[in-house]
Design a protein around this motif. Sequence first.
Motif, PDB file in Angstrom:
ATOM      1  N   LEU A 150      -0.882  -9.152  39.025  1.00 57.90           N
ATOM      2  CA  LEU A 150      -2.287  -9.036  39.384  1.00 57.90           C
ATOM      3  C   LEU A 150      -3.079  -9.907  38.411  1.00 57.90           C
ATOM      4  O   LEU A 150      -3.109  -9.638  37.211  1.00 57.90           O
ATOM      5  N   VAL A 151      -3.669 -10.971  38.935  1.00 58.45           N
ATOM      6  CA  VAL A 151      -4.475 -11.887  38.126  1.00 58.45           C
ATOM      7  C   VAL A 151      -5.939 -11.538  38.383  1.00 58.45           C
ATOM      8  O   VAL A 151      -6.412 -11.597  39.516  1.00 58.45           O
ATOM      9  N   ILE A 152      -6.622 -11.150  37.318  1.00 59.92           N
ATOM     10  CA  ILE A 152      -7.984 -10.627  37.416  1.00 59.92           C
ATOM     11  C   ILE A 152      -8.946 -11.606  36.753  1.00 59.92           C
ATOM     12  O   ILE A 152      -8.808 -11.910  35.566  1.00 59.92           O
ATOM     13  N   LYS A 153      -9.903 -12.103  37.525  1.00 61.82           N
ATOM     14  CA  LYS A 153     -10.893 -13.048  36.991  1.00 61.82           C
ATOM     15  C   LYS A 153     -12.225 -12.340  36.839  1.00 61.82           C
ATOM     16  O   LYS A 153     -12.730 -11.729  37.779  1.00 61.82           O
ATOM     17  N   ASN A 154     -12.779 -12.402  35.638  1.00 55.99           N
ATOM     18  CA  ASN A 154     -14.090 -11.824  35.351  1.00 55.99           C
ATOM     19  C   ASN A 154     -15.141 -12.895  35.616  1.00 55.99           C
ATOM     20  O   ASN A 154     -15.358 -13.777  34.801  1.00 55.99           O
ATOM     21  N   ASP A 155     -15.789 -12.822  36.768  1.00 54.10           N
ATOM     22  CA  ASP A 155     -16.818 -13.798  37.141  1.00 54.10           C
ATOM     23  C   ASP A 155     -18.210 -13.366  36.695  1.00 54.10           C
ATOM     24  O   ASP A 155     -19.199 -13.660  37.366  1.00 54.10           O
ATOM     25  N   THR A 156     -18.285 -12.657  35.571  1.00 55.17           N
ATOM     26  CA  THR A 156     -19.577 -12.212  35.055  1.00 55.17           C
ATOM     27  C   THR A 156     -19.778 -12.767  33.644  1.00 55.17           C
ATOM     28  O   THR A 156     -18.864 -13.361  33.068  1.00 55.17           O
ATOM     29  N   PHE A 157     -20.952 -12.523  33.090  1.00 53.42           N
ATOM     30  CA  PHE A 157     -21.256 -12.946  31.727  1.00 53.42           C
ATOM     31  C   PHE A 157     -21.104 -11.808  30.722  1.00 53.42           C
ATOM     32  O   PHE A 157     -21.594 -11.892  29.605  1.00 53.42           O
ATOM     33  N   ASN A 209     -11.055 -11.082  41.971  1.00 55.75           N
ATOM     34  CA  ASN A 209     -12.224 -11.628  41.275  1.00 55.75           C
ATOM     35  C   ASN A 209     -13.263 -10.533  41.138  1.00 55.75           C
ATOM     36  O   ASN A 209     -13.715  -9.975  42.139  1.00 55.75           O
ATOM     37  N   LEU A 210     -13.633 -10.255  39.900  1.00 53.34           N
ATOM     38  CA  LEU A 210     -14.646  -9.240  39.620  1.00 53.34           C
ATOM     39  C   LEU A 210     -15.999  -9.908  39.535  1.00 53.34           C
ATOM     40  O   LEU A 210     -16.238 -10.742  38.661  1.00 53.34           O
ATOM     41  N   ALA A 252      -6.835 -20.498  40.255  1.00 50.80           N
ATOM     42  CA  ALA A 252      -7.999 -19.822  39.675  1.00 50.80           C
ATOM     43  C   ALA A 252      -9.316 -20.497  40.033  1.00 50.80           C
ATOM     44  O   ALA A 252     -10.240 -20.514  39.243  1.00 50.80           O
ATOM     45  N   GLY A 253      -9.390 -21.075  41.223  1.00 53.54           N
ATOM     46  CA  GLY A 253     -10.625 -21.729  41.637  1.00 53.54           C
ATOM     47  C   GLY A 253     -10.832 -23.091  41.015  1.00 53.54           C
ATOM     48  O   GLY A 253     -11.858 -23.725  41.214  1.00 53.54           O
ATOM     49  N   ASN A 254      -9.860 -23.563  40.240  1.00 58.23           N
ATOM     50  CA  ASN A 254      -9.973 -24.874  39.599  1.00 58.23           C
ATOM     51  C   ASN A 254      -9.511 -25.965  40.547  1.00 58.23           C
ATOM     52  O   ASN A 254      -8.908 -25.708  41.583  1.00 58.23           O
ATOM     53  N   MET A 255      -9.741 -27.210  40.160  1.00 61.12           N
ATOM     54  CA  MET A 255      -9.429 -28.324  41.054  1.00 61.12           C
ATOM     55  C   MET A 255      -7.935 -28.545  41.258  1.00 61.12           C
ATOM     56  O   MET A 255      -7.525 -29.108  42.246  1.00 61.12           O
ATOM     57  N   PRO A 290     -15.994 -12.639  29.235  1.00 63.06           N
ATOM     58  CA  PRO A 290     -16.789 -13.246  30.300  1.00 63.06           C
ATOM     59  C   PRO A 290     -16.155 -14.552  30.802  1.00 63.06           C
ATOM     60  O   PRO A 290     -15.688 -15.366  30.010  1.00 63.06           O
ATOM     61  N   LEU A 291     -16.115 -14.703  32.107  1.00 65.05           N
ATOM     62  CA  LEU A 291     -15.583 -15.895  32.777  1.00 65.05           C
ATOM     63  C   LEU A 291     -14.128 -16.200  32.394  1.00 65.05           C
ATOM     64  O   LEU A 291     -13.699 -17.350  32.475  1.00 65.05           O
ATOM     65  N   ASP A 292     -13.397 -15.190  32.015  1.00 66.67           N
ATOM     66  CA  ASP A 292     -11.987 -15.348  31.634  1.00 66.67           C
ATOM     67  C   ASP A 292     -11.097 -14.688  32.682  1.00 66.67           C
ATOM     68  O   ASP A 292     -11.574 -13.971  33.571  1.00 66.67           O
ATOM     69  N   THR A 293      -9.806 -14.927  32.542  1.00 64.86           N
ATOM     70  CA  THR A 293      -8.810 -14.367  33.444  1.00 64.86           C
ATOM     71  C   THR A 293      -7.721 -13.696  32.626  1.00 64.86           C
ATOM     72  O   THR A 293      -7.299 -14.238  31.607  1.00 64.86           O
ATOM     73  N   GLN A 294      -7.278 -12.537  33.080  1.00 64.40           N
ATOM     74  CA  GLN A 294      -6.149 -11.830  32.475  1.00 64.40           C
ATOM     75  C   GLN A 294      -5.221 -11.387  33.603  1.00 64.40           C
ATOM     76  O   GLN A 294      -5.621 -11.350  34.767  1.00 64.40           O
ATOM     77  N   ALA A 295      -3.999 -11.028  33.234  1.00 65.91           N
ATOM     78  CA  ALA A 295      -3.034 -10.617  34.247  1.00 65.91           C
ATOM     79  C   ALA A 295      -2.267  -9.390  33.803  1.00 65.91           C
ATOM     80  O   ALA A 295      -2.080  -9.156  32.607  1.00 65.91           O
ATOM     81  N   VAL A 296      -1.823  -8.634  34.787  1.00 64.73           N
ATOM     82  CA  VAL A 296      -0.972  -7.465  34.584  1.00 64.73           C
ATOM     83  C   VAL A 296       0.190  -7.604  35.552  1.00 64.73           C
ATOM     84  O   VAL A 296      -0.010  -7.848  36.741  1.00 64.73           O
TER      85      VAL A 296
END
Length: 199
Positions: free
Chosen positions: A139-146, A119-120, A63-66, A166-172
């Motif tokens: 499908l892992v969906i990341k909300n890259d908005t506020f 990534n949205l 998820a873009g993390n280290m 905002p800035l969270d991730t959910q999956a289907v």
Amino acid sequence: MTIFVTSSRLIQALARGYKPINTKHLLVLLVSFSLTAIADEHLYQTVGGYGCSACHGKYANGAGNMGGNIRGASLLQLNQALENEPTMQLLAPALNAQQRVSLRDYLQALNEMTLIEWNLAEGAKPSQVHLLPNTIYQLVIKNDTFSELLLDVSPLGEPQALKIAPLDTQAVSFVTPKQVVTLNALNNQLTLTNKEYEN
């Protein structure tokens, strides 16, 4: 919990006529999404007070993390990381041998689903993914908005819209649909096509 929901979706998909590749495939699916996985997911989310998800993402996809993607990690890889990686050394005392096996089981179960990441964000280009027939995807969906987003995932068999903070991730999780599916959010478009039915 995600795995429990996924298992019920799997059962519904099988009831609607989706067929596993073979008996072994079905057995792997049923074992991978057992109720035991709920406890494994909880351990992944909470171990050491902050969980593996702090560095590896909610669904172990990085998820873009280290920490990066650890889906499918073996017990040997997990133990080596707990011994050698400074951040993971902090978690090592919080995990007994059985909990390490549970984490490995959870990561293996996640790896049974083919990962699709979306990534949205404002101004993102449309994406298209070609799906293999009779395959389970996550499908892992990341909300890259506020802003909170509401995403209609009913074409993937979900009964209600997916709410993503905002800035969270959910999956289907879903089995390859027979028709083309197009998802839209914030002028972002994801098209999923079944290779079996492509011209």
